[in-house]
Design a protein around this motif. Structure first.
Motif, PDB file in Angstrom:
ATOM      1  N   VAL A 307       7.863  76.973  47.779  1.00 33.98           N
ATOM      2  CA  VAL A 307       6.596  77.615  48.113  1.00 33.98           C
ATOM      3  C   VAL A 307       6.551  77.946  49.602  1.00 33.98           C
ATOM      4  O   VAL A 307       6.751  77.088  50.458  1.00 33.98           O
ATOM      5  CB  VAL A 307       5.408  76.695  47.743  1.00 33.98           C
ATOM      6  N   GLY A 308       6.310  79.212  49.905  1.00 36.20           N
ATOM      7  CA  GLY A 308       6.172  79.639  51.292  1.00 36.20           C
ATOM      8  C   GLY A 308       7.464  79.891  52.023  1.00 36.20           C
ATOM      9  O   GLY A 308       7.450  80.295  53.180  1.00 36.20           O
ATOM     10  N   GLY A 309       8.614  79.634  51.389  1.00 35.01           N
ATOM     11  CA  GLY A 309       9.888  79.876  52.046  1.00 35.01           C
ATOM     12  C   GLY A 309      10.055  79.092  53.324  1.00 35.01           C
ATOM     13  O   GLY A 309      10.528  79.611  54.343  1.00 35.01           O
ATOM     14  N   GLN A 310       9.712  77.799  53.306  1.00 36.31           N
ATOM     15  CA  GLN A 310       9.691  77.001  54.528  1.00 36.31           C
ATOM     16  C   GLN A 310      10.990  76.242  54.798  1.00 36.31           C
ATOM     17  O   GLN A 310      11.294  75.911  55.943  1.00 36.31           O
ATOM     18  CB  GLN A 310       8.539  76.000  54.467  1.00 36.31           C
ATOM     19  N   GLY A 311      11.758  75.926  53.763  1.00 37.05           N
ATOM     20  CA  GLY A 311      12.888  75.009  53.917  1.00 37.05           C
ATOM     21  C   GLY A 311      13.934  75.458  54.921  1.00 37.05           C
ATOM     22  O   GLY A 311      14.234  74.735  55.882  1.00 37.05           O
ATOM     23  N   MET A 312      14.528  76.628  54.705  1.00 41.08           N
ATOM     24  CA  MET A 312      15.578  77.103  55.598  1.00 41.08           C
ATOM     25  C   MET A 312      15.038  77.323  57.010  1.00 41.08           C
ATOM     26  O   MET A 312      15.693  76.999  58.009  1.00 41.08           O
ATOM     27  CB  MET A 312      16.182  78.401  55.072  1.00 41.08           C
ATOM     28  N   ASN A 313      13.826  77.863  57.114  1.00 41.33           N
ATOM     29  CA  ASN A 313      13.238  78.116  58.424  1.00 41.33           C
ATOM     30  C   ASN A 313      13.027  76.820  59.195  1.00 41.33           C
ATOM     31  O   ASN A 313      13.269  76.755  60.401  1.00 41.33           O
ATOM     32  CB  ASN A 313      11.909  78.858  58.258  1.00 41.33           C
ATOM     33  N   THR A 314      12.585  75.772  58.502  1.00 39.83           N
ATOM     34  CA  THR A 314      12.402  74.481  59.157  1.00 39.83           C
ATOM     35  C   THR A 314      13.742  73.930  59.636  1.00 39.83           C
ATOM     36  O   THR A 314      13.846  73.372  60.734  1.00 39.83           O
ATOM     37  CB  THR A 314      11.727  73.489  58.202  1.00 39.83           C
ATOM     38  N   GLY A 315      14.781  74.093  58.831  1.00 40.72           N
ATOM     39  CA  GLY A 315      16.112  73.637  59.221  1.00 40.72           C
ATOM     40  C   GLY A 315      16.651  74.370  60.432  1.00 40.72           C
ATOM     41  O   GLY A 315      17.279  73.759  61.318  1.00 40.72           O
ATOM     42  N   ILE A 316      16.432  75.666  60.502  1.00 41.25           N
ATOM     43  CA  ILE A 316      16.885  76.440  61.664  1.00 41.25           C
ATOM     44  C   ILE A 316      16.152  75.981  62.923  1.00 41.25           C
ATOM     45  O   ILE A 316      16.753  75.856  64.004  1.00 41.25           O
ATOM     46  CB  ILE A 316      16.687  77.944  61.409  1.00 41.25           C
ATOM     47  N   MET A 317      14.867  75.698  62.781  1.00 36.60           N
ATOM     48  CA  MET A 317      14.114  75.165  63.927  1.00 36.60           C
ATOM     49  C   MET A 317      14.662  73.813  64.368  1.00 36.60           C
ATOM     50  O   MET A 317      14.719  73.516  65.564  1.00 36.60           O
ATOM     51  CB  MET A 317      12.642  75.048  63.545  1.00 36.60           C
ATOM     52  N   ASP A 318      15.066  72.975  63.397  1.00 37.96           N
ATOM     53  CA  ASP A 318      15.726  71.710  63.743  1.00 37.96           C
ATOM     54  C   ASP A 318      16.931  71.972  64.647  1.00 37.96           C
ATOM     55  O   ASP A 318      17.118  71.322  65.679  1.00 37.96           O
ATOM     56  CB  ASP A 318      16.241  70.998  62.483  1.00 37.96           C
ATOM     57  N   ALA A 319      17.781  72.895  64.204  1.00 39.09           N
ATOM     58  CA  ALA A 319      19.043  73.154  64.903  1.00 39.09           C
ATOM     59  C   ALA A 319      18.806  73.618  66.337  1.00 39.09           C
ATOM     60  O   ALA A 319      19.503  73.183  67.268  1.00 39.09           O
ATOM     61  CB  ALA A 319      19.856  74.193  64.126  1.00 39.09           C
ATOM     62  N   ILE A 320      17.827  74.490  66.532  1.00 36.84           N
ATOM     63  CA  ILE A 320      17.562  75.010  67.871  1.00 36.84           C
ATOM     64  C   ILE A 320      16.962  73.925  68.752  1.00 36.84           C
ATOM     65  O   ILE A 320      17.289  73.820  69.950  1.00 36.84           O
ATOM     66  CB  ILE A 320      16.647  76.248  67.778  1.00 36.84           C
ATOM     67  N   ASN A 321      16.093  73.102  68.184  1.00 39.24           N
ATOM     68  CA  ASN A 321      15.513  71.989  68.933  1.00 39.24           C
ATOM     69  C   ASN A 321      16.592  71.025  69.410  1.00 39.24           C
ATOM     70  O   ASN A 321      16.591  70.579  70.565  1.00 39.24           O
ATOM     71  CB  ASN A 321      14.503  71.258  68.047  1.00 39.24           C
ATOM     72  N   LEU A 322      17.535  70.723  68.523  1.00 40.72           N
ATOM     73  CA  LEU A 322      18.588  69.769  68.869  1.00 40.72           C
ATOM     74  C   LEU A 322      19.616  70.363  69.818  1.00 40.72           C
ATOM     75  O   LEU A 322      20.145  69.663  70.694  1.00 40.72           O
ATOM     76  CB  LEU A 322      19.281  69.291  67.591  1.00 40.72           C
TER      77      LEU A 322
END
Length: 533
Positions: A307-322
């Motif tokens: 729902v909302g297409g959040q999974g991959m986007n959240t993971g990409i944000m993880d990667a950039i944060n780290l």
């Protein structure tokens, strides 16, 4: 023991590729290994949100992704075969971001864009290579890798990052729990092409169709008359979530098995099925995101309903944060170990809290969309079709929906990396820099540089330019305009911006330079990052 590389990345999907690109941009050595032979051919993730596109500008990826994407103009709601609502997306985010739309890009296309960029730097993903285990030696890690032919090798690295999905070996090795559950309804996903010219379901818009206790979501993408179909089947009455684990459903479930429900929901007759896959959806969160020299990113750390297409986007944000945090501790020899640990610990405190909030929201939404019962039926049949169009007539509601859906709402207020103090107004440390475009400037133009920055909206303090040069911090000065005030920015204040576009501190008054010195001294940072290119 000689360290072979700075970072070993386990997993070559979107999160692993994004992490690799951001590390390379910052001059960090790494290896990236993946069990597969290449980018996924058939994939589930489709939507790329505005927050990701904003960050992709740092690697000149935004425009290329837009060329491959499709901007969804609207969505429609159908109940029992009847059209109940039309909700245009056109201006939902027009005052919030340079990319005020929902973009659809199939994950396999997305991965190819990322991998081509990585290859353009002469870097290859080490394919057909299984990450089997690792040992944390205190000052480094030793990982065991296995090639397709059975050859075993080891890799010595300073850090290891698990981008290796829901069945993460890295997560298993650090002993993290993967807490959550498996949804009862069986999902299916299909890539369809239709020859129907007059079907209302193939008009270039999204369609959400409710039939009984099941739903179908049709999302178009770039190729003409190609759509992604996501749906659920009605579970058996004696089936519970405890009947399922992380395994995939039985392979004998076919498109023909679900076709009657699709025809009933979408009135679809003439179609070509390019691929079809049934799967189980889960909502799970790792108990930890970091243990010593090991980190978890993306599905290895959290997995969501679609729902909302959040999974991959959240993971990409993880990667950039780290990525910028790893780059800082690897490159800054002057940092104390305490400062390094504080910086790396902030990855878990910032990203796990956000992943938990996304998980709660998507789980709640999915439960409403799929649960049997009177209340859920009322919400699907009446509240969503009739209340949603009324609410979205108001600009405030449209903007709030877009903030949440596009992850612009992501904030790190309360992060240990934030400036200490009270009395902040609308925009606070930990917030994403608000976007504002005037007749003469766009304050996001300077964010294309991957580095620490100071933004001043008005007149900067004296000697601030010299201080920034000494600290290798990019200074961006914007002539004051009322539009800056409208988004919550203060005249003449200095906003310290992290490499990932979040505000670390807001400094004003006669003692700006001493306040800034105090911030970097407190956090053990002396030369956070080069000026960027």
């Amino acid at each position: 023991m000689t360290v072979e590389t700075d970072v070993l990345i386990a997993g070559g999907g979107p999160t692993g590729l994004v992490l690799a690109l951001w590390l390379h941009k910052q001059g960090v050595r790494f290896r990236i290994v993946d069990l597969g032979t290449g980018p996924m051919q058939n994939s589930r993730a489709l939507v790329v949100h505005a927050r990701i596109i904003e960050l992709y500008r740092q690697l000149d990826l935004a425009d290329e992704l837009l060329e491959h994407g499709y901007k969804l103009p609207a969505t429609n709601v159908w109940v029992d075969g009847q059209h109940r609502a039309h909700i245009p997306f056109g201006d939902f985010g027009k005052d919030l971001t340079p990319y005020p739309y929902m973009l659809t890009v199939p994950q396999d296309t997305h991965e190819r864009v990322l991998e081509r960029k990585l290859n353009s730097y002469g870097i290859l993903v080490e394919r057909c290579t299984k990450f089997e285990s690792f040992v944390d030696n205190g000052l480094s890690i030793t990982a065991k890798l296995r090639q397709d032919d059975g050859t075993e090798t080891t890799c010595e690295a300073s850090y290891v990052v698990g981008c290796d999905g829901a069945r993460s070996i890295v997560r298993h090795e650090i002993g993290a729990k993967y807490e959550g559950d498996t949804y009862v309804p069986l999902f299916y996903i299909a890539d369809l092409e239709t020859e129907e010219q007059d079907s209302p379901f193939f008009n270039g818009e999204a369609h959400l169709s409710f039939i009984d206790d099941a739903f179908n979501l049709i999302i178009p993408y770039a190729q003409e008359r190609h759509v992604r179909l996501i749906g659920t089947t009605i579970p058996k009455t004696n089936e519970t979530h405890q009947d399922h684990d992380m395994s995939e459903p039985r392979s004998e479930v076919t498109f023909d098995d679900v076709l009657p429900g699709i025809k009933k929901a979408c009135k679809m007759e003439n179609k070509k099925v390019h691929w079809f896959s049934p799967y189980r959806s889960h909502h799970r969160l790792s108990s930890i995101f970091r243990k010593n020299r090991a980190f978890l990113v993306g599905d290895a750390a959290h997995i969501h309903s679609p729902v909302g297409g959040q999974g991959m986007n959240t993971g990409i944000m993880d990667a950039i944060n780290l990525a910028w945090k790893l780059a800082t501790v690897i490159k800054e020899d002057s940092m104390t170990q305490e400062a390094k640990d504080q910086l790396l610990d902030s990855y878990e405190s910032e990203r796990r809290a956000f992943a938990l909030s996304v998980l709660g929201a998507t789980d709640y939404a999915f439960t409403i969309l799929t649960s049997p019962g009177f209340l859920s039926h009322i919400i699907r049949a009446w509240i969503i079709p009739y209340v949603a169009p009324l609410v979205t007539r108001f600009q405030f509601a449209r903007m709030e929906i877009f903030r949440r859906a596009s992850q612009l709402i992501c904030s790190y207020r309360g992060s240990p990396l934030n400036q200490e103090g009270q009395g902040f107004e609308t925009v606070q440390p930990g917030d994403r820099v608000p976007w504002a475009k005037t007749d003469t400037s766009d304050n996001f133009e300077t964010l294309q540089y991957l580095c620490w920055q100071l933004h001043v909206y008005g007149t900067p303090a004296s000697e601030l330019s010299e201080w920034c040069q000494e600290m290798y911090i990019r200074l961006a000065v914007f002539q004051w305009d009322k539009k800056y005030g409208e988004v919550g920015l203060k005249k003449d204040a200095a906003y310290l911006v992290r490499p990932d576009h979040y505000i670390a501190g807001i400094f004003e008054g006669q003692s700006v330079l001493s306040q800034l010195d105090g911030y970097f001294s407190t956090h053990g940072l002396t030369c956070p990052h080069p000026l960027g290119g």
